[in-house]
Enzyme design. Structure first.
Site, short mmCIF file in Angstrom:
data_model
loop_
_atom_site.label_atom_id
_atom_site.label_comp_id
_atom_site.label_asym_id
_atom_site.label_seq_id
_atom_site.Cartn_x
_atom_site.Cartn_y
_atom_site.Cartn_z
N ASP A 285 0.87 -1.17 0.00
CA ASP A 285 0.00 0.00 0.00
C ASP A 285 0.91 1.23 0.00
O ASP A 285 2.11 1.13 0.30
CB ASP A 285 -0.95 0.01 1.21
CG ASP A 285 -2.15 0.93 0.96
OD1 ASP A 285 -2.08 1.78 0.04
OD2 ASP A 285 -3.16 0.81 1.69
C1 BGC Z 1 -4.93 3.37 -0.10
C2 BGC Z 1 -5.02 2.33 -1.20
C3 BGC Z 1 -4.91 3.00 -2.53
C4 BGC Z 1 -3.61 3.78 -2.59
C5 BGC Z 1 -3.40 4.50 -3.89
C6 BGC Z 1 -3.71 4.24 -0.27
O1 BGC Z 1 -3.76 5.30 0.62
O2 BGC Z 1 -4.93 2.74 1.15
O3 BGC Z 1 -6.23 1.63 -1.09
O4 BGC Z 1 -4.99 2.06 -3.56
O5 BGC Z 1 -3.62 4.75 -1.56
O6 BGC Z 1 -4.28 5.54 -4.05
#
Ligand code: BGC
Length: 752
Positions: A285
């Site tokens: 993530d």
């Molecule tokens: C989120 C993810 C997301 C990523 C990219 C993160 O803050 O937890 O779910 O895919 O950002 O936007």
């Protein structure tokens, strides 16, 4: 002279006749030259994705391998020239080897902001809403649409696929997940990702694992025993993976039993890669990578969105021998084999404008299946075409609500309800957006004979007055949710409960329409005549809702999540919140996301949450703890009624559970028939678990025999001591009916 003129005429005619042909051939040759990809040994589609990946690896330099293993920043902080398509992340292409860049966009309920064409994306009903359809085919269509629009907008990978179970239903991302049961959530998410991947786009499952609250998500350490994890939260991932064969899994921000998910050997290697036979790649993530060596050993294949650890630091680790070349090649192999297996290599994206009309049509159909009728006293619904109806609150004159954060599908033309004044760069991310789709207009179109008006509800006296004068009053109440925050409570925000009480006191025919992403508590439930849960219903939510309210559509959705009576009944009555050191204030950091990400990467002091409710998630918690609920899992009303009879269970490789469902009412409908099992006492399980279901379409008066195959692995338990699944010998009670608390049919079978 005459002959010369004839010759000239003939030559001219021949030229004009032949020219288009030559021109066409010329253009075709040029076009073919331009588009025909260069052929490499790994272009051979007869080879397996693994063989193709190995051929590439043989030709790669260390730098090229490492390039594939990390991102290059985000649209607002890229390093150097960027190939980004505008999505949340990407990996750079390696033109020398013909390896395309992986362009990733968030797309939980539609393709998010980013690429210029993003404004054409379809906002589908949110994920939890879609789960309430209990319809795998609808889930496949949902994913198919997302996949098509991703490709059209120049992306070849989704960052959707959230399937965390709501151990904490106040989690601000509950709307992005698929509800509380591992079989239902895993099946629905599996079909969504299968649909995404059917478009030659890499699918994703997230946030692996135990990322069940947003408060302090980068610091929280989730404590849970193996068996509980395997049978609940990880089971949802396992099922989703077995259906979708998703090419990617995103590990989550939090720690699990002491280790960050993205450097958790048990989660990434022992369970995901070995037990689940996952052959795609694990990406972190955003800012969830915290080391090179430990993360690599644990099984993390790619860092996103940057290269704090999987760039120079990884190179040094390989050069020093701390990470072996073989281990590095293992990561690269997974990324490359996914590029081949998904079709990303063989079918480059060609951008086009998404078909917004087709998207809207599908969004409406899915919303019709997702909206859940929770209460309908004295048949207050469906509405009749006449009299006066007043809609109160919830901006029902202009729009429907969406879920925020990285999942936010931007409202075409901007949010129709004025956003609060911007405070920083993350503003759009953290503020509610309303789609331009008016329930007032949609309902007026369905009921031309009725006099329908709207009132904001800001003035309680005016609301009471209008309700008193109307035949029916419909209060639109909402709860906005977003990544990056949790709901302090399941109670509706601000003065909405008071508004509902006031209107209900003025008019006995008060109906509440909810637009929420989580369950809501309803202190006023006994005072209103009707309740409809519309969730975040998407770009044609108003039309779908009008269809349900007027009976043009017979409601069929059933809850994929329990509605408790109060926060006090939750496994954790008080939300576990982090100490200030574990919750840096993004706004106070000037909204500098690059700075924020690097701080995350360094790590924050952990704080603990203990999932000591263990196997008891959602309905299994309320069942086991004997807590009465407001509306149980699997519940949903219809404008007709159903009766169940003649349960039989046949034993074979799978159990075959059959029974008859009869439509006992006066109109056609679709009943979601549910089957549960109570395991033998020796299994030490919660009272029952869902083991299957079927959507049964029935004309008025029609009855049908339903047969549901239940593979035995739906009855097994995980034995933490031997690390294996077991079928406990003994008596299994099979139950069937219309909700987790309406199971009149039961039969006991003994399994060896
Ligand atoms: C989120 C993810 C997301 C990523 C990219 C993160 O803050 O937890 O779910 O895919 O950002 O936007």
């Amino acid at each position: 002279m005459k002959a010369a003129a004839k010759l000239l005429l003939r030559a001219t005619c021949a030229f004009f006749l032949a020219a288009p042909l030559f021109l066409a051939q010329f253009v075709q040759a040029q076009f073919a030259g331009m588009t025909k990809p260069k052929q490499y040994p790994w272009s051979n589609t007869a080879l397996s994705p693994d063989a193709r990946a190995d051929l590439v690896i043989q030709q790669m330099t260390l730098d090229e391998k490492i390039l594939l293993m990390h991102g290059q920043g985000m649209p607002f902080f890229t390093h150097g020239p960027s190939e980004s398509n505008g999505g949340a992340g990407f990996t750079e292409a390696i033109p020398r080897l013909g390896i395309p860049s992986i362009q990733m966009a968030d797309s939980a309920y539609g393709v998010t902001r980013g690429a210029a064409a993003g404004r054409y994306s379809t906002a589908l009903p949110n994920d939890l809403a879609a789960a309430c359809s209990w319809d795998p085919q609808a889930a496949y269509a949902y994913g198919g649409l997302i996949g098509r629009e991703l490709r059209a907008e120049g992306y070849n990978m989704t960052l959707g696929g959230g399937v965390n179970l709501p151990r904490e239903p106040r989690d601000g991302r509950t709307f992005e997940y698929m509800g509380e049961d591992p079989l239902l959530a895993g099946t629905m998410d599996g079909y969504v990702e299968k649909g995404v991947q059917s478009n030659g786009v890499i699918g994703d499952l997230k946030h692996y694992a135990m990322n069940d609250q947003e408060s302090g998500r980068n610091a929280v350490n989730a404590n849970i025993d193996k068996r509980s994890m395997r049978e609940t939260d990880l089971r949802a991932f396992q099922i989703a993976l077995s259906i979708s064969h998703a090419g990617a899994v995103m590990c989550s921000y939090n720690r699990v039993n002491g280790d960050y998910s993205c450097e958790n050997h048990y989660l990434l290697t022992d369970v995901l890669k070995k037990d689940f036979h996952f052959d795609g790649f694990v990406l972190s993530d955003w800012g969830g990578t915290h080391s090179a060596v430990k993360a690599s050993h644990a099984g993390l294949d790619m860092e996103q969105p940057d290269q704090y650890f999987y760039g120079e630091a990884m190179k040094k680790a390989v050069q020093s021998g701390a990470v072996s070349e073989a281990e590095l090649d293992g990561h690269v192999h997974r990324i490359l084999r996914t590029i081949f297996a998904s079709g990303v290599f063989d079918h480059p994206t060609v951008t086009s404008v998404p078909d917004a009309d087709a998207g809207a049509k599908l969004a409406e159909q899915i919303a019709e299946k997702s909206i859940v009728l929770l209460k309908n006293e004295d048949h207050v619904l469906p509405l009749t075409d006449g009299g006066t109806v007043v809609l109160i609150g919830g901006h029902a004159d202009v729009g429907v609500l969406t879920g925020g954060g990285s999942a936010q599908v931007d409202a075409p033309g901007g949010t129709v309800v004025a956003p609060p004044a911007p405070k920083g760069p993350m503003d759009a991310f953290m503020h509610p957006q309303w789609l331009r789709d008016s329930p007032l207009r949609a309902l007026s179109a369905e009921l031309p004979g009725a006099k329908i008006s709207y009132l904001s509800g800001d003035d309680l006296d005016a609301a009471a007055d209008a309700a008193r004068r109307a035949d029916v009053a419909i209060v639109f109440a909402y709860q906005w949710e977003s990544e990056g925050m949790d709901l302090p409570t399941l109670n509706l925000a601000s003065a909405q409960n008071q508004l509902i009480e006031t209107v209900a006191a003025a008019n006995p025919k008060t109906i509440v329409v909810l637009e929420t992403g989580s369950p809501a508590t309803m202190p006023w439930i006994d005072k209103v005549a009707g309740v409809v849960e519309a969730w975040y219903p998407g770009i044609r939510g108003a039309e779908a809702l009008a269809g349900i309210l007027t009976g043009k559509v017979n409601p069929s959705g059933k809850l994929a999540i329990t509605f408790p009576k109060s926060d006090a009944d939750l496994p954790h009555p008080t939300l576990v919140t982090p100490p200030p050191a574990s919750q840096p204030n993004f706004a106070a950091m000037g909204g500098d996301i690059s700075n924020f990400m690097s701080m995350m990467a360094k790590g924050l002091p952990p704080f603990q949450t203990s999932y000591d409710e263990k196997l008891e998630v959602g309905y299994t918690w309320y069942d086991a703890e004997k807590k009465a609920v407001l509306f149980p899992f699997g519940f949903g009303l219809s404008y007709t009624t159903y009766a169940y009879a003649d349960l039989a269970v046949e034993k074979g490789d799978a159990l075959t559970v059959s029974f008859t469902v009869k439509n006992t009412g006066k109109r056609a409908g679709t009943e979601i028939a549910e089957v549960y099992a109570a395991l033998p006492a020796a299994a030490q399980e919660p009272p029952k678990r869902l083991i299957g279901w079927s959507r049964v379409e029935l004309a008025a008066g029609e009855s049908r025999k339903v047969s549901i195959a239940v593979p035995r692995d739906r009855l097994t338990i995980y034995d933490g001591a031997s690390d294996s699944w077991k079928l406990v010998p003994g008596a299994y009670v099979i139950l069937a009916g219309g909700s987790s608390q309406d199971l009149d049919l039961r039969r006991t079978v003994r399994l060896p």
